[in-house]
Design a protein around this motif. Sequence first.
Motif, PDB file in Angstrom:
ATOM      1  N   LEU A  73      12.977  48.393   0.883  1.00 34.26           N
ATOM      2  CA  LEU A  73      12.277  49.645   1.153  1.00 34.26           C
ATOM      3  C   LEU A  73      12.300  49.993   2.636  1.00 34.26           C
ATOM      4  CD1 LEU A  73      10.432  52.024   0.475  1.00 34.26           C
ATOM      5  CD2 LEU A  73       8.494  50.428   0.494  1.00 34.26           C
ATOM      6  N   PHE A  74      11.937  49.046   3.489  1.00 36.64           N
ATOM      7  CA  PHE A  74      11.764  49.386   4.902  1.00 36.64           C
ATOM      8  C   PHE A  74      13.077  49.481   5.668  1.00 36.64           C
ATOM      9  CE2 PHE A  74       7.426  48.075   3.888  1.00 36.64           C
ATOM     10  CZ  PHE A  74       6.756  49.170   4.401  1.00 36.64           C
ATOM     11  N   THR A  75      14.057  48.676   5.325  1.00 41.32           N
ATOM     12  CA  THR A  75      15.343  48.853   5.985  1.00 41.32           C
ATOM     13  C   THR A  75      15.985  50.173   5.568  1.00 41.32           C
ATOM     14  OG1 THR A  75      16.395  47.499   4.259  1.00 41.32           O
ATOM     15  CG2 THR A  75      15.827  46.403   6.327  1.00 41.32           C
ATOM     16  N   ALA A  76      15.832  50.550   4.299  1.00 36.52           N
ATOM     17  CA  ALA A  76      16.366  51.835   3.837  1.00 36.52           C
ATOM     18  C   ALA A  76      15.629  52.991   4.501  1.00 36.52           C
ATOM     19  CB  ALA A  76      16.249  51.943   2.316  1.00 36.52           C
ATOM     20  N   TRP A 120      11.700  45.404  13.915  1.00 37.42           N
ATOM     21  CA  TRP A 120      12.381  44.371  14.711  1.00 37.42           C
ATOM     22  C   TRP A 120      11.483  43.149  14.909  1.00 37.42           C
ATOM     23  CZ3 TRP A 120      13.815  48.331  19.077  1.00 37.42           C
ATOM     24  CH2 TRP A 120      14.793  49.209  18.598  1.00 37.42           C
ATOM     25  N   VAL A 121      10.214  43.403  15.231  1.00 35.44           N
ATOM     26  CA  VAL A 121       9.278  42.302  15.446  1.00 35.44           C
ATOM     27  C   VAL A 121       9.131  41.476  14.164  1.00 35.44           C
ATOM     28  CG1 VAL A 121       6.879  41.696  15.953  1.00 35.44           C
ATOM     29  CG2 VAL A 121       8.023  43.480  17.287  1.00 35.44           C
ATOM     30  N   LEU A 129      14.685  39.431   6.292  1.00 38.45           N
ATOM     31  CA  LEU A 129      14.770  40.734   6.945  1.00 38.45           C
ATOM     32  C   LEU A 129      15.714  40.707   8.135  1.00 38.45           C
ATOM     33  CD1 LEU A 129      13.397  43.516   6.525  1.00 38.45           C
ATOM     34  CD2 LEU A 129      11.649  42.787   8.156  1.00 38.45           C
ATOM     35  N   HIS A 130      15.863  39.549   8.745  1.00 38.16           N
ATOM     36  CA  HIS A 130      16.574  39.442  10.013  1.00 38.16           C
ATOM     37  C   HIS A 130      18.011  39.955   9.939  1.00 38.16           C
ATOM     38  CE1 HIS A 130      18.758  37.462  13.337  1.00 38.16           C
ATOM     39  NE2 HIS A 130      17.616  37.604  13.995  1.00 38.16           N
ATOM     40  N   ALA A 131      18.763  39.483   8.960  1.00 39.62           N
ATOM     41  CA  ALA A 131      20.174  39.867   8.865  1.00 39.62           C
ATOM     42  C   ALA A 131      20.320  41.367   8.638  1.00 39.62           C
ATOM     43  CB  ALA A 131      20.848  39.096   7.734  1.00 39.62           C
ATOM     44  N   ARG A 132      19.461  41.931   7.798  1.00 32.31           N
ATOM     45  CA  ARG A 132      19.562  43.356   7.500  1.00 32.31           C
ATOM     46  C   ARG A 132      19.247  44.207   8.719  1.00 32.31           C
ATOM     47  NH1 ARG A 132      17.003  44.292   1.490  1.00 32.31           N
ATOM     48  NH2 ARG A 132      17.853  42.434   0.498  1.00 32.31           N
TER      49      ARG A 132
END
Length: 210
Positions: A73-76, A120-121, A129-132
């Motif tokens: 959801l949040f990366t999109a 980012w944090v 989440l890091h890789a995305r």
Amino acid sequence: MAALNGPRALNGPKALNGPKQDRSRATRQRLLEAAVSCLAEHGWAGSTVSVVAERAGVSRGAAQHHFPTREDLFTAAVEYVAEERSQALRALPARDRHEAVAALVGLFTGPLFRAALHLWVAAAHEPQLHARVTELEARVGRESHRIAVELLAADESVPGVRETVQGLLDMARGLGLATLLTDDGTRRERVVAQWSKLLDEALGQGRVPR
């Protein structure tokens, strides 16, 4: 009966699928916009799928239908708004470098940047989440640089010009970080004016061709 049922069988699903697909796209867009708003206002810890779904006016199940995980959801969401901002930047009628610099600084001082910063944090502590986020940031960074080159009419074949453009983007990011604590618009305007003069000296004066 076959002759009567045939057209219905062909046209019925199409007639139904159109509005259904429209509703699905509208729901997805509401979720993306709500996710960015929540992330900018409440940070990662306060932005759960349930909170976003409530803000978007949909059920948690509907949210998870579109985005199975919180990371999805949040990366999109950040990618969606980054693309919206990129499109807006490409369409800017920047008549000179001052307007171009102001537009680029605006990219890093709005809610999108605040949302991205929280992401980012969170990515620093969330392996899933890091890789995305790393991939997304690299892509957005390349696009921001490309747009900056276009807006500034910069010739990167000239030694030092690429670094000058990147320096502008780094400065804009720094102003965005400062804005998180105090939104000093007057100081920001002075910095933009000074950077515009420096860029005219480094890149050559004149109107920015569009």
